[in-house]
Design a protein around this motif. Structure first.
Motif, PDB file in Angstrom:
ATOM      1  N   TYR A 165      10.079   8.171   1.504  1.00  0.00           N
ATOM      2  CA  TYR A 165      10.867   9.226   1.156  1.00  0.00           C
ATOM      3  C   TYR A 165      10.288  10.640   1.853  1.00  0.00           C
ATOM      4  CZ  TYR A 165      13.449   7.275  -2.863  1.00  0.00           C
ATOM      5  OH  TYR A 165      14.154   6.470  -3.418  1.00  0.00           O
ATOM      6  N   ASN A 166      11.047  11.544   2.389  1.00  0.00           N
ATOM      7  CA  ASN A 166      10.456  12.871   2.764  1.00  0.00           C
ATOM      8  C   ASN A 166      10.586  13.829   1.538  1.00  0.00           C
ATOM      9  OD1 ASN A 166      10.577  15.404   3.495  1.00  0.00           O
ATOM     10  ND2 ASN A 166      11.017  14.900   5.677  1.00  0.00           N
ATOM     11  N   LEU A 167       9.613  13.991   0.843  1.00  0.00           N
ATOM     12  CA  LEU A 167       9.823  14.853  -0.518  1.00  0.00           C
ATOM     13  C   LEU A 167      10.353  16.148  -0.295  1.00  0.00           C
ATOM     14  CD1 LEU A 167       6.152  13.817  -2.055  1.00  0.00           C
ATOM     15  CD2 LEU A 167       8.411  12.541  -2.087  1.00  0.00           C
ATOM     16  N   VAL A 182       1.044  -1.237   0.037  1.00  0.00           N
ATOM     17  CA  VAL A 182      -0.155  -0.017   0.032  1.00  0.00           C
ATOM     18  C   VAL A 182       0.907   1.315   0.089  1.00  0.00           C
ATOM     19  CG1 VAL A 182      -0.224  -0.074   2.355  1.00  0.00           C
ATOM     20  CG2 VAL A 182      -1.985   1.240   1.199  1.00  0.00           C
ATOM     21  N   PHE A 183       0.674   2.224  -0.822  1.00  0.00           N
ATOM     22  CA  PHE A 183       1.400   3.398  -0.993  1.00  0.00           C
ATOM     23  C   PHE A 183       0.790   4.614  -0.398  1.00  0.00           C
ATOM     24  CE2 PHE A 183       2.280   0.394  -4.459  1.00  0.00           C
ATOM     25  CZ  PHE A 183       4.003   0.259  -4.135  1.00  0.00           C
ATOM     26  N   VAL A 184       1.138   5.357   0.495  1.00  0.00           N
ATOM     27  CA  VAL A 184       0.473   6.421   1.025  1.00  0.00           C
ATOM     28  C   VAL A 184       1.415   7.822   0.911  1.00  0.00           C
ATOM     29  CG1 VAL A 184      -0.874   5.081   2.581  1.00  0.00           C
ATOM     30  CG2 VAL A 184       1.258   5.648   3.381  1.00  0.00           C
ATOM     31  N   LEU A 185       0.846   8.889   0.913  1.00  0.00           N
ATOM     32  CA  LEU A 185       1.456   9.930   0.918  1.00  0.00           C
ATOM     33  C   LEU A 185       0.734  11.025   1.759  1.00  0.00           C
ATOM     34  CD1 LEU A 185       3.385  12.188  -0.303  1.00  0.00           C
ATOM     35  CD2 LEU A 185       1.922  12.790  -2.030  1.00  0.00           C
ATOM     36  N   GLY A 186       1.630  11.535   2.894  1.00  0.00           N
ATOM     37  CA  GLY A 186       0.923  12.411   3.964  1.00  0.00           C
ATOM     38  C   GLY A 186       0.887  13.731   3.527  1.00  0.00           C
ATOM     39  N   ALA A 187       0.200  14.729   4.262  1.00  0.00           N
ATOM     40  CA  ALA A 187       0.022  15.913   4.060  1.00  0.00           C
ATOM     41  C   ALA A 187       1.537  16.857   3.897  1.00  0.00           C
ATOM     42  CB  ALA A 187      -0.912  16.567   5.227  1.00  0.00           C
ATOM     43  N   LYS A 188       2.266  16.254   4.820  1.00  0.00           N
ATOM     44  CA  LYS A 188       3.603  16.886   4.999  1.00  0.00           C
ATOM     45  C   LYS A 188       4.843  16.481   3.767  1.00  0.00           C
ATOM     46  CE  LYS A 188       2.471  19.431   8.551  1.00  0.00           C
ATOM     47  NZ  LYS A 188       1.952  20.815   8.343  1.00  0.00           N
ATOM     48  N   GLY A 189       4.462  15.552   2.893  1.00  0.00           N
ATOM     49  CA  GLY A 189       5.265  15.185   1.987  1.00  0.00           C
ATOM     50  C   GLY A 189       6.048  13.838   2.348  1.00  0.00           C
ATOM     51  N   LYS A 190       5.560  13.019   3.150  1.00  0.00           N
ATOM     52  CA  LYS A 190       6.243  11.587   3.335  1.00  0.00           C
ATOM     53  C   LYS A 190       5.336  10.759   2.747  1.00  0.00           C
ATOM     54  CE  LYS A 190       8.259  13.161   7.508  1.00  0.00           C
ATOM     55  NZ  LYS A 190       8.288  13.087   9.170  1.00  0.00           N
ATOM     56  N   LEU A 191       6.274  10.013   1.665  1.00  0.00           N
ATOM     57  CA  LEU A 191       5.632   9.055   0.901  1.00  0.00           C
ATOM     58  C   LEU A 191       6.047   7.383   1.441  1.00  0.00           C
ATOM     59  CD1 LEU A 191       4.389   8.138  -1.831  1.00  0.00           C
ATOM     60  CD2 LEU A 191       6.442   8.396  -3.022  1.00  0.00           C
ATOM     61  N   TYR A 192       5.174   6.828   1.542  1.00  0.00           N
ATOM     62  CA  TYR A 192       5.576   5.375   2.160  1.00  0.00           C
ATOM     63  C   TYR A 192       5.048   4.306   1.157  1.00  0.00           C
ATOM     64  CZ  TYR A 192       6.529   7.982   6.516  1.00  0.00           C
ATOM     65  OH  TYR A 192       6.856   8.602   7.484  1.00  0.00           O
ATOM     66  N   ALA A 193       5.897   3.356   1.274  1.00  0.00           N
ATOM     67  CA  ALA A 193       5.280   1.955   0.799  1.00  0.00           C
ATOM     68  C   ALA A 193       5.267   0.763   1.810  1.00  0.00           C
ATOM     69  CB  ALA A 193       6.305   1.546  -0.363  1.00  0.00           C
ATOM     70  N   VAL A 194       4.144   0.516   2.170  1.00  0.00           N
ATOM     71  CA  VAL A 194       4.115  -0.459   3.250  1.00  0.00           C
ATOM     72  C   VAL A 194       3.497  -1.878   3.040  1.00  0.00           C
ATOM     73  CG1 VAL A 194       2.749  -0.460   5.808  1.00  0.00           C
ATOM     74  CG2 VAL A 194       3.636   1.810   4.642  1.00  0.00           C
ATOM     75  N   ASP A 195       4.003  -2.963   3.571  1.00  0.00           N
ATOM     76  CA  ASP A 195       3.708  -4.246   3.414  1.00  0.00           C
ATOM     77  C   ASP A 195       2.145  -4.369   4.055  1.00  0.00           C
ATOM     78  OD1 ASP A 195       3.467  -7.157   4.793  1.00  0.00           O
ATOM     79  OD2 ASP A 195       4.592  -7.261   2.810  1.00  0.00           O
ATOM     80  N   ILE A 196       1.116  -4.873   3.313  1.00  0.00           N
ATOM     81  CA  ILE A 196      -0.150  -4.810   3.705  1.00  0.00           C
ATOM     82  C   ILE A 196      -0.295  -5.876   5.004  1.00  0.00           C
ATOM     83  CG2 ILE A 196      -2.380  -5.561   3.191  1.00  0.00           C
ATOM     84  CD1 ILE A 196      -1.990  -4.365   0.312  1.00  0.00           C
ATOM     85  N   SER A 197       0.307  -7.120   4.817  1.00  0.00           N
ATOM     86  CA  SER A 197       0.099  -8.114   5.786  1.00  0.00           C
ATOM     87  C   SER A 197       0.876  -7.616   7.228  1.00  0.00           C
ATOM     88  CB  SER A 197       0.733  -9.358   5.360  1.00  0.00           C
ATOM     89  OG  SER A 197       0.387  -9.975   3.886  1.00  0.00           O
ATOM     90  N   SER A 198       1.994  -7.205   7.190  1.00  0.00           N
ATOM     91  CA  SER A 198       2.614  -6.959   8.495  1.00  0.00           C
ATOM     92  C   SER A 198       2.672  -5.586   8.878  1.00  0.00           C
ATOM     93  CB  SER A 198       4.176  -7.384   8.007  1.00  0.00           C
ATOM     94  OG  SER A 198       4.723  -6.439   7.337  1.00  0.00           O
ATOM     95  N   GLY A 199       2.457  -4.408   8.029  1.00  0.00           N
ATOM     96  CA  GLY A 199       2.357  -3.296   8.342  1.00  0.00           C
ATOM     97  C   GLY A 199       3.954  -2.802   8.118  1.00  0.00           C
ATOM     98  N   ARG A 200       4.732  -3.415   7.975  1.00  0.00           N
ATOM     99  CA  ARG A 200       6.199  -3.063   7.690  1.00  0.00           C
ATOM    100  C   ARG A 200       6.623  -2.024   6.471  1.00  0.00           C
ATOM    101  NH1 ARG A 200      10.439  -4.517   4.679  1.00  0.00           N
ATOM    102  NH2 ARG A 200       8.979  -6.140   3.584  1.00  0.00           N
ATOM    103  N   GLN A 201       7.207  -1.074   7.136  1.00  0.00           N
ATOM    104  CA  GLN A 201       7.717   0.021   5.927  1.00  0.00           C
ATOM    105  C   GLN A 201       8.589  -0.614   5.216  1.00  0.00           C
ATOM    106  OE1 GLN A 201       8.814   4.130   7.618  1.00  0.00           O
ATOM    107  NE2 GLN A 201      10.609   3.528   6.641  1.00  0.00           N
ATOM    108  N   VAL A 202       8.588  -0.786   3.757  1.00  0.00           N
ATOM    109  CA  VAL A 202       9.203  -1.185   2.677  1.00  0.00           C
ATOM    110  C   VAL A 202      10.263  -0.161   2.302  1.00  0.00           C
ATOM    111  CG1 VAL A 202       9.188  -2.404   0.416  1.00  0.00           C
ATOM    112  CG2 VAL A 202       7.583  -2.935   2.202  1.00  0.00           C
ATOM    113  N   TRP A 203       9.623   1.121   2.028  1.00  0.00           N
ATOM    114  CA  TRP A 203      10.676   2.081   1.652  1.00  0.00           C
ATOM    115  C   TRP A 203       9.821   3.441   2.079  1.00  0.00           C
ATOM    116  CZ3 TRP A 203       8.739   5.304  -2.322  1.00  0.00           C
ATOM    117  CH2 TRP A 203       7.853   4.633  -3.348  1.00  0.00           C
TER     118      TRP A 203
END
Length: 183
Positions: free
Chosen positions: A37-39, A14-35
């Motif tokens: 960036y702070n844009l 799952v890919f999410v982008l926060g309002a302050k510019g942090k872009l995350y790729a997260v493993d759906i099953s474990s919730g582990r951060q895969v990668w």
């Protein structure tokens, strides 16, 4: 505070982008951060007045997101598995619109509305296909594709709307204004 965009799910990520510019790729099953960036720090982006609002787009092996960075880093494609930057293009601050993957005049392309420009790129290379200058404003609405060659964009605060026809001319794509209206 809080997110402004819709998360994008692709396979186990799952890919999410926060309002302050942090872009995350997260493993759906474990919730582990895969990668991630702070844009702002990584690409010279500026947080828009109401925060980053672009919903990330998956096209094949790439995650495409409006970054709004300097030095040709407005729209970026990341390898969706490991976050490596694959290509970057255009220089403009972020608007609030999300990129879309479409086929116009039989050519697959990613269309993005930034703070000042509507443009399309080749989704595999980031090569600019066409562009159209649009007045700076609260560019929130996602462009609408109305036929195989028509694109509609609109904006509030007295900016109005425009209908474009995308056509080929001398092996290039051109965005031709069909009509424009400020109401």
């Amino acid at each position: 505070n809080g997110p402004r965009c819709t998360p994008t799910i692709d396979g186990d990520l799952v890919f999410v982008l926060g309002a302050k510019g942090k872009l995350y790729a997260v493993d759906i099953s474990s919730g582990r951060q895969v990668w991630w960036y702070n844009l702002v720090e990584e690409f010279g982006s500026k947080v828009p007045n109401w925060g980053f609002s672009c919903s990330p787009l998956v096209v094949d092996d790439y995650l495409i997101a409006e970054v709004g960075g300097t030095e040709n880093r407005s729209l970026l494609a990341f390898d969706k598995q490991n976050g490596t930057v694959v290509w970057s293009t255009h220089t403009d601050e972020a608007g609030y619109s999300s990129p879309i993957y479409v086929t116009l005049v039989d050519i697959p392309q990613v269309v993005q509305l930034t703070l000042r420009t509507l443009f399309a790129v080749n989704p595999q290379t980031g090569q600019m296909l066409w562009s159209y200058d649009w007045p700076e404003g609260i560019n929130i609405a996602t462009p609408m594709i109305l036929s195989k060659d028509r694109v509609f964009i609109s904006c509030s605060y007295d900016k109005g709307s425009v209908m474009l026809k995308i056509r080929q001319q001398d092996n290039q794509l051109i965005a031709e204004e069909i009509w424009k209206n400020r109401r």
